[in-house]
Design a protein around this motif. Structure first.
Motif, mmCIF file in Angstrom:
data_model
loop_
_atom_site.group_PDB
_atom_site.id
_atom_site.type_symbol
_atom_site.label_atom_id
_atom_site.label_comp_id
_atom_site.label_asym_id
_atom_site.label_seq_id
_atom_site.Cartn_x
_atom_site.Cartn_y
_atom_site.Cartn_z
ATOM 1 N N SER A 99 0.730 -1.117 0.162
ATOM 2 C CA SER A 99 -0.036 -0.142 -0.160
ATOM 3 C C SER A 99 0.982 1.379 0.063
ATOM 4 O O SER A 99 0.540 2.254 -0.619
ATOM 5 C CB SER A 99 -1.013 0.051 1.202
ATOM 6 N N VAL A 100 1.801 1.283 0.803
ATOM 7 C CA VAL A 100 2.658 2.398 0.696
ATOM 8 C C VAL A 100 3.407 2.431 -0.549
ATOM 9 O O VAL A 100 3.991 3.659 -1.089
ATOM 10 C CB VAL A 100 3.651 2.192 2.052
ATOM 11 N N PHE A 101 3.962 1.326 -1.115
ATOM 12 C CA PHE A 101 5.054 1.515 -2.356
ATOM 13 C C PHE A 101 4.073 2.082 -3.375
ATOM 14 O O PHE A 101 4.632 2.928 -4.036
ATOM 15 C CB PHE A 101 5.337 0.144 -2.526
ATOM 16 N N GLU A 102 2.939 1.556 -3.595
ATOM 17 C CA GLU A 102 1.802 2.252 -4.519
ATOM 18 C C GLU A 102 1.534 3.579 -4.486
ATOM 19 O O GLU A 102 1.309 4.401 -5.320
ATOM 20 C CB GLU A 102 0.434 1.373 -4.616
ATOM 21 N N GLU A 103 1.434 4.107 -3.167
ATOM 22 C CA GLU A 103 1.252 5.373 -2.854
ATOM 23 C C GLU A 103 2.497 6.517 -3.079
ATOM 24 O O GLU A 103 2.208 7.573 -3.680
ATOM 25 C CB GLU A 103 0.854 5.569 -1.335
ATOM 26 N N VAL A 104 3.602 5.957 -2.779
ATOM 27 C CA VAL A 104 4.909 6.540 -2.988
ATOM 28 C C VAL A 104 5.190 6.636 -4.549
ATOM 29 O O VAL A 104 5.739 7.603 -5.109
ATOM 30 C CB VAL A 104 6.232 6.022 -2.109
ATOM 31 N N TYR A 105 5.050 5.350 -5.257
ATOM 32 C CA TYR A 105 5.459 5.302 -6.600
ATOM 33 C C TYR A 105 4.237 4.837 -7.359
ATOM 34 O O TYR A 105 4.262 3.713 -7.864
ATOM 35 C CB TYR A 105 6.573 4.186 -6.703
ATOM 36 N N PRO A 106 3.313 5.607 -7.519
ATOM 37 C CA PRO A 106 2.007 5.242 -8.358
ATOM 38 C C PRO A 106 2.346 5.058 -9.773
ATOM 39 O O PRO A 106 1.845 4.306 -10.529
ATOM 40 C CB PRO A 106 1.228 6.446 -8.138
ATOM 41 N N ALA A 161 17.705 2.778 7.974
ATOM 42 C CA ALA A 161 18.467 4.048 7.370
ATOM 43 C C ALA A 161 18.188 4.498 6.201
ATOM 44 O O ALA A 161 18.623 5.539 5.524
ATOM 45 C CB ALA A 161 20.026 3.519 7.612
ATOM 46 N N TRP A 162 17.430 3.480 5.388
ATOM 47 C CA TRP A 162 17.150 3.862 3.970
ATOM 48 C C TRP A 162 15.661 3.622 3.607
ATOM 49 O O TRP A 162 15.321 3.946 2.482
ATOM 50 C CB TRP A 162 18.023 3.127 2.933
ATOM 51 N N SER A 163 14.988 3.058 4.549
ATOM 52 C CA SER A 163 13.340 2.724 4.306
ATOM 53 C C SER A 163 12.799 3.773 4.050
ATOM 54 O O SER A 163 13.099 5.146 4.666
ATOM 55 C CB SER A 163 13.074 1.873 5.365
ATOM 56 N N ILE A 164 11.761 3.779 3.314
ATOM 57 C CA ILE A 164 10.437 4.875 3.136
ATOM 58 C C ILE A 164 10.007 5.284 4.452
ATOM 59 O O ILE A 164 9.598 4.275 5.111
ATOM 60 C CB ILE A 164 9.690 4.619 2.301
ATOM 61 N N PRO A 165 10.135 6.455 4.929
ATOM 62 C CA PRO A 165 9.724 6.916 5.964
ATOM 63 C C PRO A 165 8.132 6.394 6.401
ATOM 64 O O PRO A 165 7.720 6.029 7.437
ATOM 65 C CB PRO A 165 9.404 8.537 6.199
ATOM 66 N N LYS A 166 7.217 6.534 5.362
ATOM 67 C CA LYS A 166 5.828 5.959 5.449
ATOM 68 C C LYS A 166 5.624 4.525 5.860
ATOM 69 O O LYS A 166 4.643 3.963 6.278
ATOM 70 C CB LYS A 166 5.120 6.400 4.147
ATOM 71 N N ALA A 167 6.943 3.782 5.114
ATOM 72 C CA ALA A 167 6.657 2.347 5.412
ATOM 73 C C ALA A 167 7.312 2.059 6.849
ATOM 74 O O ALA A 167 6.721 1.257 7.428
ATOM 75 C CB ALA A 167 7.808 1.982 4.454
ATOM 76 N N VAL A 168 8.248 2.855 7.371
ATOM 77 C CA VAL A 168 8.454 2.745 8.726
ATOM 78 C C VAL A 168 7.405 2.967 9.611
ATOM 79 O O VAL A 168 7.318 2.371 10.810
ATOM 80 C CB VAL A 168 9.759 3.935 9.127
ATOM 81 N N ILE A 169 6.422 3.950 9.478
ATOM 82 C CA ILE A 169 5.393 4.156 10.311
ATOM 83 C C ILE A 169 4.284 3.152 10.031
ATOM 84 O O ILE A 169 3.856 2.789 11.012
ATOM 85 C CB ILE A 169 4.787 5.566 9.876
ATOM 86 N N SER A 170 4.162 2.860 8.994
ATOM 87 C CA SER A 170 2.913 1.747 8.482
ATOM 88 C C SER A 170 3.475 0.367 9.212
ATOM 89 O O SER A 170 2.555 -0.270 9.697
ATOM 90 C CB SER A 170 2.955 1.757 7.156
ATOM 91 N N SER A 171 4.781 0.020 9.475
ATOM 92 C CA SER A 171 5.069 -1.262 9.931
ATOM 93 C C SER A 171 5.418 -1.136 11.569
ATOM 94 O O SER A 171 5.685 -2.092 11.997
ATOM 95 C CB SER A 171 6.549 -1.703 9.254
#
Length: 372
Positions: A187-194, A246-256
């Motif tokens: 869900s985060v990947f599709e939002e960040v890289y539509p 150190a490199w993950s998408i911030p929204k992914a860090v929050i989502s997980s």
């Protein structure tokens, strides 16, 4: 001596025995070493290495030499191998990974994980699109295989994003993007890289490894008192998170829910407190190592500089929650050391905590300054 067929395998084993035998002369060791070195150049080196490494009844030194033959094949001729040859070597490494056992020495399992990363850096997202599916299915096998998968992911993360790794550099940003994809929830990947909706699919499932690792870490924390394996796996999960945060998408860090999960690893259960007070030094060291690993994961996240303030702001807010601030204060008070009695683990923890605090303060000051 020739290393083709069963007789050749026996020659390699005999040479290894001569090298490690206390009764061997220097001349014999020199001849045996020269023979083993020549096997790395043999056209059957990869196959010989696989046969040696897969013989579970053999001594660890024999199996480890087999793995070194596979490694030499990849490092010396990995990009010159044909697609068929590379696929054959990959199949060998995958079989070794699937066949790991609890009685295998740790260095054997770690070497297989390194080989997995080596083959991935050469063929993943090129002619091998299903690596993530293999890892996810392996993840569901045993606790030992979960630890192995984490070793593979940590090694890939370190080689692709941190180390001066020649192979990763030659692949440009392809490996970076591939690793980000499989770690990020769908869900985060599709939002960040539509715009990447039509790209070749590399991920398997919707969770992503950041969420899987956090969920697994939570499970380990719940079982720390009943399982030594859970303690070891918790450290491995934290090490993987330290590398990935150190490199993950911030929204992914929050989502997980990564920050809360890592902070949970910093708490100390009643049974652990009793063991420490009873003088169980080994248990105390395990607890201290877990705290240190958790702080290093937080440090990796909050010392990032290549992020947008708007994206990173929610992560700072999480750490300013009351329960997290109280936890950090207690941990800092524990970590302070006397100049005449310095404990390395506590000192390192104290240093990292101080740096995390400075990074958060600098972020808040920058955020406020941008709005004045």
């Amino acid at each position: 001596m020739a290393a083709n067929g069963e007789g050749g395998m026996a020659d390699i084993i005999r040479a290894l025995e001569l090298i490690h035998s206390p009764t061997s002369t220097n001349e014999l060791r020199k001849q045996a070493s020269a023979f083993l070195e020549s096997q790395k150049q043999d056209k059957s080196a990869a196959r010989n290495g696989f046969l040696l490494a897969s013989q579970t009844e053999s001594q660890p030194l024999v199996r480890y030499f087999g793995l070194s033959l596979l490694e030499h094949t990849l490092r010396s001729s990995g990009f010159s191998l044909s697609s068929e040859q590379l696929a054959e070597v990959r199949a060998m490494i995958l079989e070794l990974g699937e066949s790991i056992r609890p009685q295998d020495p740790t260095y054997i399992r770690n070497k297989v994980a390194q080989l997995w990363a080596e083959i991935a850096k050469r063929s993943w997202a090129v002619d091998w699109l299903g690596m993530d599916e293999v890892l996810v299915k392996l993840w569901g096998a045993t606790l030992l295989h979960k630890e192995f998968v984490l070793s593979v992911l940590e090694t890939l993360s370190e080689d692709i994003f941190y180390r001066e790794d020649t192979i990763s550099s030659l692949r440009g940003t392809d490996l970076n993007r591939a690793l980000v994809e499989i770690f990020t929830p769908l869900s985060v990947f599709e939002e960040v890289y539509p715009e990447r909706g039509r790209h070749v699919e590399l991920r398997y499932g919707t969770e992503g490894w950041l969420a899987r690792t956090c969920e697994f870490l939570e499970s380990c924390i719940q079982n720390l008192q009943s399982s030594r394996e859970a303690k070891d796996c918790a450290l491995k999960a934290l090490a993987t998170l330290r590398s990935a945060l150190a490199w993950s998408i911030p929204k992914a860090v929050i989502s997980s829910n990564s920050v809360a999960t890592v902070c949970h690893a910093l708490t100390c259960q009643d049974d652990e407190v009793r063991m420490v007070r009873a003088g169980h030094i080994a248990s105390w060291r395990l607890i201290a190592n877990r705290w240190k690993a958790a702080v290093e994961a937080l440090h990796a996240l909050y010392s990032r500089s290549n992020v947008e303030i708007e994206d990173f702001q929610p992560l700072v807010h999480i750490m300013f929650q009351t329960d997290h601030l109280v936890l950090m204060q207690k941990l800092y008070e524990w970590s302070v050391v006397d100049a005449n009695d310095i404990d390395d683990t506590r000192y390192t923890t104290s240093k990292k905590l101080s740096e995390v605090g400075c990074e958060k303060r600098c972020f808040v000051e920058s955020y406020i300054a941008d709005r004045i």
